[in-house]
Design a protein around this motif. Structure first.
Motif, short mmCIF file in Angstrom:
data_model
loop_
_atom_site.label_atom_id
_atom_site.label_comp_id
_atom_site.label_asym_id
_atom_site.label_seq_id
_atom_site.Cartn_x
_atom_site.Cartn_y
_atom_site.Cartn_z
N VAL A 160 34.89 40.95 -38.75
CA VAL A 160 35.51 39.62 -38.78
C VAL A 160 34.54 38.61 -38.17
N LEU A 161 34.33 37.52 -38.88
CA LEU A 161 33.61 36.36 -38.34
C LEU A 161 34.63 35.24 -38.21
N GLU A 162 34.84 34.76 -37.00
CA GLU A 162 35.86 33.73 -36.79
C GLU A 162 35.41 32.75 -35.71
N THR A 163 35.93 31.55 -35.79
CA THR A 163 35.66 30.55 -34.77
C THR A 163 36.22 31.00 -33.43
N SER A 164 35.59 30.56 -32.37
CA SER A 164 36.08 30.82 -31.02
C SER A 164 35.73 29.62 -30.16
N ASN A 165 36.13 29.66 -28.92
CA ASN A 165 35.90 28.52 -28.03
C ASN A 165 34.89 28.87 -26.95
N PRO A 166 33.81 28.10 -26.83
CA PRO A 166 32.87 28.34 -25.73
C PRO A 166 33.59 28.25 -24.39
N THR A 167 33.16 29.06 -23.43
CA THR A 167 33.84 29.09 -22.14
C THR A 167 33.00 28.52 -21.00
N LYS A 168 31.73 28.21 -21.29
CA LYS A 168 30.84 27.73 -20.23
C LYS A 168 30.52 26.24 -20.40
#
Length: 242
Positions: A160-168
């Protein structure tokens, strides 16, 4: 996801129907606009997916939420016997069919209208299954993943390739600003569907990512799960087996 996010909030239609309509509406300029919005980086992400898929030399590949067939076309370099691209949007598939015909790959890549929650294939059919930027559009995520596991062969690869949210910092703040304000404005300027890119932004910011989605894969029976953030965490690649 804590709530069901739909493209058209004033419509009584279900998420599945709304997503199909939305992608039909934006299919004609989706590829070009997608390259602009992602600065073309999405191409390198798909190459990473193909590299993972190549490890088991798959002969039968299913690409779910195939859209206009970008990933399916890339995977053709692996010389499988068959690639099936499945999507609920006939408009996106039509654009994909034209690209596939232009590449003289119509005999190898078949594009079909289909539902990820009711995949029209027998159990244990595919050596590899991929979903790029599509799982967050599933109306019922668990049901979709259960269906994927059903048609995947034992030992088969699921990526799966999916968007995510940077955490830094500062990538987290910059990405939030870009997806919440810039992306929807670009979409409204260049797409005839004025709400589509607002939905894509909102769904990206709300979908579980990293360890949370990895746990969802495990809950649905997948094993050997791994995940790797790419480009500061604006997307994540997940892999698993059956």
């Amino acid at each position: 996801m804590s709530k069901t996010i739909k493209p058209y909030k004033d419509s009584s239609a279900g998420k599945k129907e709304q997503v199909a309509t939305m992608f039909d509406n934006i299919s004609e300029n989706y590829d070009g606009l997608n390259r602009v919005i992602s600065f073309g980086i999405d191409v390198s992400w798909r190459k990473k997916v193909v590299k993972i898929i190549s490890r088991n030399n798959p002969k039968q590949i299913l690409d779910i939420a195939t859209g206009t067939g970008d990933l399916a076309l890339m995977m053709s370099q692996l010389n499988p016997d068959r690639i099936v691209g499945l999507d609920i949007s006939a408009g996106m598939l039509e654009v994909g069919k034209q690209k596939i015909a232009k590449a003289n790959l119509s005999d190898q890549i078949k594009m079909i209208v289909g539902d990820s929650e009711d995949i029209p294939f027998e159990d244990n059919t595919f050596d590899a299954i991929t979903v790029s930027f599509g799982v967050r559009n599933f109306a019922n995520l668990d049901k979709g993943l259960t269906e994927i596991r059903r048609v995947l062969k034992p030992g088969g690869t699921f990526v799966v390739l999916e968007t995510s949210n940077p955490t830094k910092f500062p990538y987290k703040q910059g990405y939030k600003f870009y997806t919440s304000f810039i992306l929807p404005v670009i979409g409204k300027l260049f797409s005839k569907d004025k709400v589509a890119y607002s939905y894509l932004s909102e769904s990206a910011n709300s979908f579980p990512f990293g360890e949370a989605f990895d746990n969802i894969l495990k809950k649905n029976g997948f094993i050997n799960t791994e995940y790797k953030p790419v480009t500061f965490g604006v997307a994540t690649i997940y892999s698993a087996t059956k």
